[in-house]
Enzyme design. Structure first.
Site, short mmCIF file in Angstrom:
data_model
loop_
_atom_site.label_atom_id
_atom_site.label_comp_id
_atom_site.label_asym_id
_atom_site.label_seq_id
_atom_site.Cartn_x
_atom_site.Cartn_y
_atom_site.Cartn_z
N ASP A 225 0.81 -1.22 0.00
CA ASP A 225 0.00 0.00 0.00
C ASP A 225 0.84 1.27 0.00
OD1 ASP A 225 0.95 -0.42 2.57
OD2 ASP A 225 -1.00 -0.78 3.46
N HIS B 161 -7.25 -4.84 10.30
CA HIS B 161 -7.03 -4.57 8.87
C HIS B 161 -5.71 -5.17 8.39
CE1 HIS B 161 -5.02 -0.48 9.85
NE2 HIS B 161 -4.11 -1.14 9.16
N ASN C 272 -7.54 -2.94 14.41
CA ASN C 272 -8.93 -3.32 14.09
C ASN C 272 -8.99 -4.51 13.13
OD1 ASN C 272 -8.09 -2.20 11.69
ND2 ASN C 272 -9.62 -0.57 11.61
N GLU D 156 -9.75 -2.07 5.31
CA GLU D 156 -10.42 -1.81 6.59
C GLU D 156 -11.60 -2.77 6.77
OE1 GLU D 156 -9.14 0.06 8.71
OE2 GLU D 156 -8.42 1.98 7.93
C1 GLP Z 1 -0.68 0.40 8.46
C2 GLP Z 1 -0.26 -0.42 7.25
C3 GLP Z 1 -0.46 -1.90 7.50
C4 GLP Z 1 0.16 -2.27 8.82
C5 GLP Z 1 -0.52 -1.52 9.93
C6 GLP Z 1 0.02 -1.87 11.30
O1 GLP Z 1 -2.04 0.61 8.51
N1 GLP Z 1 -0.98 -0.05 6.07
O2 GLP Z 1 0.12 -2.61 6.43
O3 GLP Z 1 0.04 -3.64 9.03
O4 GLP Z 1 -0.29 -0.15 9.71
O5 GLP Z 1 1.10 -1.07 11.59
P1 GLP Z 1 2.13 -1.31 12.74
O6 GLP Z 1 2.93 -2.48 12.32
O7 GLP Z 1 2.93 -0.05 12.79
O8 GLP Z 1 1.34 -1.54 13.96
#
Ligand code: GLP
Length: 244
Positions: free
Chosen positions: A68, A138, A136, A143
């Site tokens: 992404d 995702h 959440n 989402e």
């Molecule tokens: C963002 C990214 C996800 C990632 C998520 C969790 O939303 N788009 O790919 O898994 O954050 O992030 P973190 O690993 O910093 O908790």
């Protein structure tokens, strides 16, 4: 599905890196699906450490596709995911940058950019896809409520995600409100999936993903349908699993 519960972040990063290295050893031309966020930083650091050793693993033949990117951000922007990937992995291994791919958050026509990325993914099926997980549930930026059949699309981020991700920005107002993300179908196309998660704030999402009902309200629960998934989590992220 295999679940590895490691004692801490260091141990989970080492385990996840081992799994990725196996894939590249097996196929030096592997396609790696990569993720951003804080969770995989340690895994990437382990890959770098290994690469920099004498006779370390080479990524010269590897291609990558990332999950992404924020709409409006791209090369040269500190908070963009393309910058993240360079700073946390690509700049320290022998990968050819022209073999690395992310959705272009600065594309003028975002729908066209989604089509381009889907067409690219059709030619670059991930040998392994690395995933973090949102609090959440995702995955990527898919989402809750996203169709399991979705492909690369533009998303409006939830307030929850904007808040979670704001720690990486100076001000919450600076967090982009939209992103481009691989869809859930693109993620499930990977031959193998590795989810890394650490910390207590991921415990609910991890438990629901692994043991909960398969539902579009918890995007990561779809992973139960894939036949080659590894969860690599620390003890805190595993704390709400009933069956350890
Ligand atoms: C963002 C990214 C996800 C990632 C998520 C969790 O939303 N788009 O790919 O898994 O954050 O992030 P973190 O690993 O910093 O908790």
């Amino acid at each position: 599905m295999k679940v590895f519960i490691e004692k801490d972040y260091d141990a989970l990063s080492k385990k996840a890196a081992e799994l990725i290295k196996e894939v590249v050893k097996e196929n030096p031309n592997a396609v790696l699906g990569l993720a951003t966020g804080s969770s995989p930083i340690g895994t990437y650091a382990e890959l770098i450490k290994d690469h920099q050793k004498k006779d370390g693993l080479s990524y010269a033949g590897v291609k990558t596709v990332n999950l992404d990117e924020y709409v409006g951000l791209g090369e040269g922007d500190e908070q963009s995911y393309v910058t993240f990937m360079r700073k946390n992995l690509f700049n320290y291994i022998d990968i050819d940058l022209s073999n690395t791919n992310l959705p272009n958050g600065k594309a003028v026509d975002l729908d066209k950019e989604c089509d381009r990325y889907n067409a690219l993914l059709a030619t670059l099926k991930q040998d392994v896809q690395v995933l973090g997980i949102g609090s959440n549930g995702h995955i990527g930026f898919n989402e809750p409520g996203t169709s399991f059949d979705s492909v690369t699309h533009v998303v409006d981020l939830t307030e929850n995600t904007i808040k979670d991700n704001s720690r990486l920005f100076d001000r919450i107002e600076d967090v982009p409100r939209r992103a481009l993300t691989m869809g859930i179908k693109n993620i499930l196309d990977a031959k193998m999936i590795i989810v890394v998660a650490n910390g207590e704030n991921k415990a609910d999402a991890v438990a629901k993903a692994i043991e909960g009902e398969i539902t579009e309200s918890v995007p990561a629960s779809v992973l139960q349908k894939h036949d080659n998934v590894y969860f690599v989590v620390d003890a805190k992220a595993a704390s709400k699993l009933t069956n350890k």
